[in-house]
Design a protein around this motif. Sequence first.
Motif, short mmCIF file in Angstrom:
data_model
loop_
_atom_site.label_atom_id
_atom_site.label_comp_id
_atom_site.label_asym_id
_atom_site.label_seq_id
_atom_site.Cartn_x
_atom_site.Cartn_y
_atom_site.Cartn_z
N GLY A 45 82.93 49.30 -13.23
CA GLY A 45 81.87 49.26 -14.23
C GLY A 45 81.66 50.60 -14.91
N ALA A 46 82.64 51.47 -14.85
CA ALA A 46 82.51 52.80 -15.44
C ALA A 46 82.46 52.74 -16.97
CB ALA A 46 83.64 53.71 -15.00
N ASP A 47 83.00 51.66 -17.54
CA ASP A 47 82.97 51.52 -18.99
C ASP A 47 81.56 51.29 -19.51
OD1 ASP A 47 85.70 51.83 -18.92
OD2 ASP A 47 86.07 49.66 -18.86
N SER A 48 80.76 50.59 -18.72
CA SER A 48 79.35 50.39 -19.11
C SER A 48 78.52 51.54 -18.53
CB SER A 48 78.85 49.04 -18.59
OG SER A 48 78.85 49.05 -17.17
N ASN A 49 77.23 51.46 -18.72
CA ASN A 49 76.35 52.54 -18.24
C ASN A 49 76.08 52.46 -16.74
OD1 ASN A 49 76.17 53.64 -20.76
ND2 ASN A 49 74.32 52.51 -21.31
N LYS A 50 76.22 51.29 -16.13
CA LYS A 50 75.91 51.13 -14.72
C LYS A 50 77.18 51.04 -13.89
CE LYS A 50 71.42 48.92 -14.91
NZ LYS A 50 70.64 47.80 -14.43
N VAL A 51 77.28 51.89 -12.88
CA VAL A 51 78.40 51.84 -11.95
C VAL A 51 77.98 50.90 -10.81
CG1 VAL A 51 79.79 53.15 -10.32
CG2 VAL A 51 79.14 54.16 -12.52
N LYS A 52 78.75 49.80 -10.65
CA LYS A 52 78.39 48.81 -9.65
C LYS A 52 78.94 49.16 -8.27
CE LYS A 52 78.35 45.23 -13.13
NZ LYS A 52 79.02 44.06 -13.67
N GLU A 53 80.22 49.41 -8.20
CA GLU A 53 80.88 49.68 -6.93
C GLU A 53 81.78 50.90 -7.07
OE1 GLU A 53 81.12 47.66 -3.87
OE2 GLU A 53 79.28 46.81 -4.63
N LYS A 54 82.06 51.51 -5.93
CA LYS A 54 83.00 52.62 -5.89
C LYS A 54 84.22 52.16 -5.11
CE LYS A 54 79.42 55.81 -6.70
NZ LYS A 54 78.32 56.54 -6.18
N ILE A 55 85.38 52.36 -5.68
CA ILE A 55 86.63 51.84 -5.13
C ILE A 55 87.50 53.00 -4.68
CG2 ILE A 55 88.69 50.48 -5.64
CD1 ILE A 55 87.02 49.21 -7.95
N ILE A 56 88.08 52.84 -3.51
CA ILE A 56 89.05 53.82 -3.01
C ILE A 56 90.34 53.06 -2.68
CG2 ILE A 56 88.13 53.70 -0.67
CD1 ILE A 56 89.01 56.63 -0.33
N GLU A 57 91.45 53.58 -3.16
CA GLU A 57 92.77 53.03 -2.89
C GLU A 57 93.59 54.10 -2.20
OE1 GLU A 57 94.35 51.92 -6.68
OE2 GLU A 57 92.93 50.27 -6.93
N VAL A 58 94.22 53.73 -1.09
CA VAL A 58 95.03 54.70 -0.34
C VAL A 58 96.43 54.12 -0.17
CG1 VAL A 58 95.29 55.94 1.83
CG2 VAL A 58 93.01 55.54 0.90
#
Length: 124
Positions: A45-58
């Motif tokens: 959701g970084a494109d909008s004003n509200k960040v919903k979740e934070k994602i980590i990929e390893v």
Amino acid sequence: MRLKMHAVRFTADQSLFDFIQAKLNKLDTFHDHIVSGEVFLKLEGADSNKVKEKIIEVRLMLPGKEIFVKENDKSFEAATDRVLEVLKDKLVRCKQKRNDFSSQAIVDEKARMQADETVDVDDL
């Protein structure tokens, strides 16, 4: 372990990188042949004003194999903990498969050795 860290479309704090590095360094105790790894941090959701979740990929590179895990949570720290648990399980399974010799000749030899042990005990 060498980790390359990427924050996709945002600037991450060095303390977050240090936290992730410290957590993932513990994986060396579960598998001794980890070559390198890559970490991608993303904001849903970084494109909008509200960040919903934070994602980590390893992505971990092992000799002849690659392990990839993706998790999301409310914070990067919580997502890192979830990724760590999944990676531990995958690394342990990978190491067990590497050490498990299940060819027919080895299975037959193990059975023969167990039979010999039972015969030796009965003779006494």
